[in-house]
Design a protein around this motif. Structure first.
Motif, PDB file in Angstrom:
ATOM      1  N   HIS A  99     -37.332  34.611  46.880  1.00 33.20           N
ATOM      2  CA  HIS A  99     -37.040  34.060  47.942  1.00 33.20           C
ATOM      3  C   HIS A  99     -36.817  35.078  49.126  1.00 33.20           C
ATOM      4  O   HIS A  99     -37.393  34.736  50.202  1.00 33.20           O
ATOM      5  CB  HIS A  99     -35.558  33.410  47.715  1.00 33.20           C
ATOM      6  CG  HIS A  99     -34.924  32.369  49.041  1.00 33.20           C
ATOM      7  ND1 HIS A  99     -34.348  32.838  50.126  1.00 33.20           N
ATOM      8  CD2 HIS A  99     -35.017  31.158  49.350  1.00 33.20           C
ATOM      9  CE1 HIS A  99     -34.204  31.851  50.779  1.00 33.20           C
ATOM     10  NE2 HIS A  99     -34.560  30.805  50.336  1.00 33.20           N
ATOM     11  N   ASN A 100     -36.235  36.346  48.883  1.00 37.78           N
ATOM     12  CA  ASN A 100     -36.364  37.150  49.702  1.00 37.78           C
ATOM     13  C   ASN A 100     -37.813  37.698  50.116  1.00 37.78           C
ATOM     14  O   ASN A 100     -38.287  37.935  51.207  1.00 37.78           O
ATOM     15  CB  ASN A 100     -35.493  38.419  49.239  1.00 37.78           C
ATOM     16  CG  ASN A 100     -33.986  38.338  49.298  1.00 37.78           C
ATOM     17  OD1 ASN A 100     -33.637  37.458  49.950  1.00 37.78           O
ATOM     18  ND2 ASN A 100     -33.508  38.831  48.250  1.00 37.78           N
ATOM     19  N   ILE A 101     -38.665  37.845  49.031  1.00 35.59           N
ATOM     20  CA  ILE A 101     -39.965  38.351  49.055  1.00 35.59           C
ATOM     21  C   ILE A 101     -40.755  37.420  49.936  1.00 35.59           C
ATOM     22  O   ILE A 101     -41.557  37.702  50.876  1.00 35.59           O
ATOM     23  CB  ILE A 101     -40.663  38.628  47.715  1.00 35.59           C
ATOM     24  CG1 ILE A 101     -40.082  39.651  46.925  1.00 35.59           C
ATOM     25  CG2 ILE A 101     -42.297  38.638  47.707  1.00 35.59           C
ATOM     26  CD1 ILE A 101     -40.642  39.564  45.550  1.00 35.59           C
ATOM     27  N   VAL A 135     -36.934  46.472  49.320  1.00 28.65           N
ATOM     28  CA  VAL A 135     -36.169  47.100  48.309  1.00 28.65           C
ATOM     29  C   VAL A 135     -34.737  46.867  48.226  1.00 28.65           C
ATOM     30  O   VAL A 135     -34.149  46.650  47.303  1.00 28.65           O
ATOM     31  CB  VAL A 135     -36.366  48.594  48.394  1.00 28.65           C
ATOM     32  CG1 VAL A 135     -37.799  49.100  47.644  1.00 28.65           C
ATOM     33  CG2 VAL A 135     -35.955  49.431  49.494  1.00 28.65           C
ATOM     34  N   ILE A 136     -34.177  46.965  49.395  1.00 27.30           N
ATOM     35  CA  ILE A 136     -32.610  46.557  49.458  1.00 27.30           C
ATOM     36  C   ILE A 136     -32.361  45.084  49.052  1.00 27.30           C
ATOM     37  O   ILE A 136     -31.419  45.037  48.237  1.00 27.30           O
ATOM     38  CB  ILE A 136     -32.151  46.851  51.015  1.00 27.30           C
ATOM     39  CG1 ILE A 136     -32.249  48.339  51.409  1.00 27.30           C
ATOM     40  CG2 ILE A 136     -30.734  46.301  51.122  1.00 27.30           C
ATOM     41  CD1 ILE A 136     -31.788  48.585  52.760  1.00 27.30           C
ATOM     42  N   LEU A 137     -33.362  44.200  49.470  1.00 27.47           N
ATOM     43  CA  LEU A 137     -32.929  42.838  49.318  1.00 27.47           C
ATOM     44  C   LEU A 137     -33.352  42.552  47.606  1.00 27.47           C
ATOM     45  O   LEU A 137     -32.800  41.666  47.185  1.00 27.47           O
ATOM     46  CB  LEU A 137     -33.892  42.093  50.250  1.00 27.47           C
ATOM     47  CG  LEU A 137     -33.330  42.054  51.640  1.00 27.47           C
ATOM     48  CD1 LEU A 137     -34.410  40.921  52.326  1.00 27.47           C
ATOM     49  CD2 LEU A 137     -31.874  41.509  51.572  1.00 27.47           C
ATOM     50  N   VAL A 196     -33.786  41.990  34.372  1.00 26.26           N
ATOM     51  CA  VAL A 196     -33.015  42.586  35.452  1.00 26.26           C
ATOM     52  C   VAL A 196     -32.944  44.141  35.440  1.00 26.26           C
ATOM     53  O   VAL A 196     -33.206  44.511  36.585  1.00 26.26           O
ATOM     54  CB  VAL A 196     -31.419  42.198  35.183  1.00 26.26           C
ATOM     55  CG1 VAL A 196     -30.452  42.831  36.174  1.00 26.26           C
ATOM     56  CG2 VAL A 196     -31.182  40.608  35.436  1.00 26.26           C
ATOM     57  N   ALA A 197     -33.199  44.706  34.307  1.00 29.01           N
ATOM     58  CA  ALA A 197     -33.344  46.023  34.384  1.00 29.01           C
ATOM     59  C   ALA A 197     -34.449  46.645  34.859  1.00 29.01           C
ATOM     60  O   ALA A 197     -34.496  47.537  35.682  1.00 29.01           O
ATOM     61  CB  ALA A 197     -33.147  46.712  32.714  1.00 29.01           C
ATOM     62  N   VAL A 198     -35.638  46.047  34.652  1.00 27.24           N
ATOM     63  CA  VAL A 198     -36.939  46.436  35.189  1.00 27.24           C
ATOM     64  C   VAL A 198     -37.028  46.330  36.723  1.00 27.24           C
ATOM     65  O   VAL A 198     -37.140  47.438  37.609  1.00 27.24           O
ATOM     66  CB  VAL A 198     -38.112  45.496  34.730  1.00 27.24           C
ATOM     67  CG1 VAL A 198     -39.190  45.780  35.625  1.00 27.24           C
ATOM     68  CG2 VAL A 198     -38.304  46.016  33.160  1.00 27.24           C
ATOM     69  N   LEU A 199     -36.145  45.084  37.282  1.00 20.12           N
ATOM     70  CA  LEU A 199     -36.104  44.905  38.584  1.00 20.12           C
ATOM     71  C   LEU A 199     -35.328  45.998  39.231  1.00 20.12           C
ATOM     72  O   LEU A 199     -35.708  46.662  40.156  1.00 20.12           O
ATOM     73  CB  LEU A 199     -35.499  43.244  39.002  1.00 20.12           C
ATOM     74  CG  LEU A 199     -36.455  42.601  38.973  1.00 20.12           C
ATOM     75  CD1 LEU A 199     -35.524  41.075  39.349  1.00 20.12           C
ATOM     76  CD2 LEU A 199     -37.444  42.494  39.982  1.00 20.12           C
ATOM     77  N   LEU A 200     -34.083  46.268  38.910  1.00 21.00           N
ATOM     78  CA  LEU A 200     -33.430  47.334  39.349  1.00 21.00           C
ATOM     79  C   LEU A 200     -33.874  48.637  39.502  1.00 21.00           C
ATOM     80  O   LEU A 200     -33.720  49.350  40.387  1.00 21.00           O
ATOM     81  CB  LEU A 200     -32.015  47.349  38.508  1.00 21.00           C
ATOM     82  CG  LEU A 200     -31.192  46.037  38.884  1.00 21.00           C
ATOM     83  CD1 LEU A 200     -29.668  46.127  38.045  1.00 21.00           C
ATOM     84  CD2 LEU A 200     -30.657  45.896  40.474  1.00 21.00           C
ATOM     85  N   PHE A 201     -34.606  48.922  38.238  1.00 22.17           N
ATOM     86  CA  PHE A 201     -35.382  50.137  38.055  1.00 22.17           C
ATOM     87  C   PHE A 201     -36.221  50.390  39.283  1.00 22.17           C
ATOM     88  O   PHE A 201     -36.469  51.421  40.007  1.00 22.17           O
ATOM     89  CB  PHE A 201     -35.842  50.503  36.856  1.00 22.17           C
ATOM     90  CG  PHE A 201     -36.541  51.614  36.628  1.00 22.17           C
ATOM     91  CD1 PHE A 201     -35.914  52.951  36.433  1.00 22.17           C
ATOM     92  CD2 PHE A 201     -38.010  51.745  36.683  1.00 22.17           C
ATOM     93  CE1 PHE A 201     -36.553  54.216  36.398  1.00 22.17           C
ATOM     94  CE2 PHE A 201     -38.555  52.982  36.365  1.00 22.17           C
ATOM     95  CZ  PHE A 201     -38.026  54.031  36.172  1.00 22.17           C
ATOM     96  N   ALA A 202     -37.078  49.396  39.281  1.00 19.79           N
ATOM     97  CA  ALA A 202     -38.165  49.150  40.524  1.00 19.79           C
ATOM     98  C   ALA A 202     -37.516  49.466  41.755  1.00 19.79           C
ATOM     99  O   ALA A 202     -37.983  50.341  42.729  1.00 19.79           O
ATOM    100  CB  ALA A 202     -38.984  48.062  40.367  1.00 19.79           C
ATOM    101  N   GLY A 236     -37.925  52.610  44.578  1.00 18.46           N
ATOM    102  CA  GLY A 236     -38.388  52.080  45.804  1.00 18.46           C
ATOM    103  C   GLY A 236     -37.503  52.897  46.766  1.00 18.46           C
ATOM    104  O   GLY A 236     -37.842  53.362  47.696  1.00 18.46           O
ATOM    105  N   ILE A 237     -36.163  52.747  46.582  1.00 21.52           N
ATOM    106  CA  ILE A 237     -34.919  53.354  47.415  1.00 21.52           C
ATOM    107  C   ILE A 237     -35.199  54.920  47.583  1.00 21.52           C
ATOM    108  O   ILE A 237     -35.186  55.459  48.702  1.00 21.52           O
ATOM    109  CB  ILE A 237     -33.803  52.839  47.063  1.00 21.52           C
ATOM    110  CG1 ILE A 237     -33.291  51.523  47.325  1.00 21.52           C
ATOM    111  CG2 ILE A 237     -32.672  53.815  47.718  1.00 21.52           C
ATOM    112  CD1 ILE A 237     -32.053  50.826  46.795  1.00 21.52           C
TER     113      ILE A 237
END
Ligand SMILES: [Zn+2]
Lengths: 169, 131
Positions: free
Chosen positions: A116-118, A138-140, B19-25, B29-30
């Protein structure tokens, strides 16, 4: 015939619920003033619920109606194009992931929230002709993932607890 | 029944991996965008997708950006950081955005179609790689 009327009434009720959740989300917005565009995606609880209970078509309808009504009530035309892009991508990804049957409602909800964010950011990039929105992405993604887990848990609870009273849904 | 339970457990495991992969990515990025970026020295403002103006971060200024839809975004540069002080947009997201100063950071006002981005202009004394 009677079933059809019941179905319409039920979907109307779901749309109203999604609308209320969108309003609650709007009220909660001031809690996160420094993070732009942050949204919990609370209406997605209803969309997930419908997707699993009634299938893709009713979920798409309620999702679309909700976006139209929210932008009429609280937003503007510009915001509508963003939310439409986000809603469309999110819906598509959730339908595909549900079909694949690899993850539970929670995983599907997370993917929906993030997409949704993307979708919204891609639309903004298109309209503003800028590619400098990677920061928001990245934040979203972080907030969208966390919110998606909560929304997914709510959705799966709703699906489980309405099993017994299947007379109404 | 047992098969179903096993299937459910697999799904939850997949949820957690996802979820872990998303947070890691996102963390990667951050780190890339926020921690390892250097401060910029210039602010570029675009309005409706077109260049509006270039301002130095080392000079304190207040600039009223009149937007394409008749609105206003007041850009302030102070102490080497740029922020939007006030704006006519309904959401106020640009005003709430923390000051930007790192290379590539930006403040976006979607309703007014205004984008403020920090860039790094060559100072002239740094060697030009292309030429
Ligand atoms: Zn704004």
């Amino acid at each position: 015939m009677k079933n059809k009327a019941k179905n319409v009434a039920f979907l109307g009720l779901c749309t109203a619920l999604a609308l209320i959740l969108a309003y609650v989300e709007l009220l909660l917005q001031p809690l996160f003033p420094t993070i732009p565009g942050i949204k919990m995606g609370l209406p997605n609880i209803i969309i997930i619920f419908l997707l699993y209970k009634r299938g893709a078509v009713p979920a798409i309808w309620v999702s679309f109606l909700r976006m139209v009504l929210v932008s009429i009530l609280f937003g503007n035309v510009m915001a509508f194009s963003y939310s439409l892009a986000g809603g469309f991508l999110s819906m598509l990804v959730m339908i595909v992931l549900k079909r694949l049957n690899l993850m539970s409602e929670v995983g599907v909800s997370v993917a929906g929230g993030v997409c949704h964010n993307i979708g919204q950011i891609l639309m903004a990039m298109l309209l503003l002709e800028t590619v400098e929105l990677g920061y928001y992405m990245v934040i979203l993604t972080v907030t969208g993932t966390i919110a998606g887990v909560l929304v997914g848990l709510c959705g799966s609870m709703l699906i489980k607890h309405t099993k017994k009273s299947s007379k109404y849904c | 029944m047992g098969d179903n339970k096993k299937n459910n457990r697999n799904k939850i495991r997949n949820d957690i991996i996802f979820v872990a992969v998303l947070l890691f990515a996102a963390v990667v990025g951050i780190l890339y965008l926020f921690v390892f970026r250097e401060s910029g020295n210039t602010v570029k403002v675009t309005r409706g997708g077109e260049l509006y103006g270039i301002y130095s971060l080392s000079e304190d200024i207040t600039e009223d950006i009149h937007t394409v839809n008749g609105g206003l975004n007041r850009l302030v540069i102070k102490d080497g950081k740029a922020f939007v002080d006030s704006a006519s947009c309904p959401d106020g997201i640009c005003v709430a955005h923390p000051p930007v100063f790192r290379n590539g950071e930006s403040i976006v006002c979607l309703p007014n179609k205004v984008v403020v981005t920090v860039i790094s202009e060559n100072d002239g004394d740094s060697p030009d790689i292309i030429a």
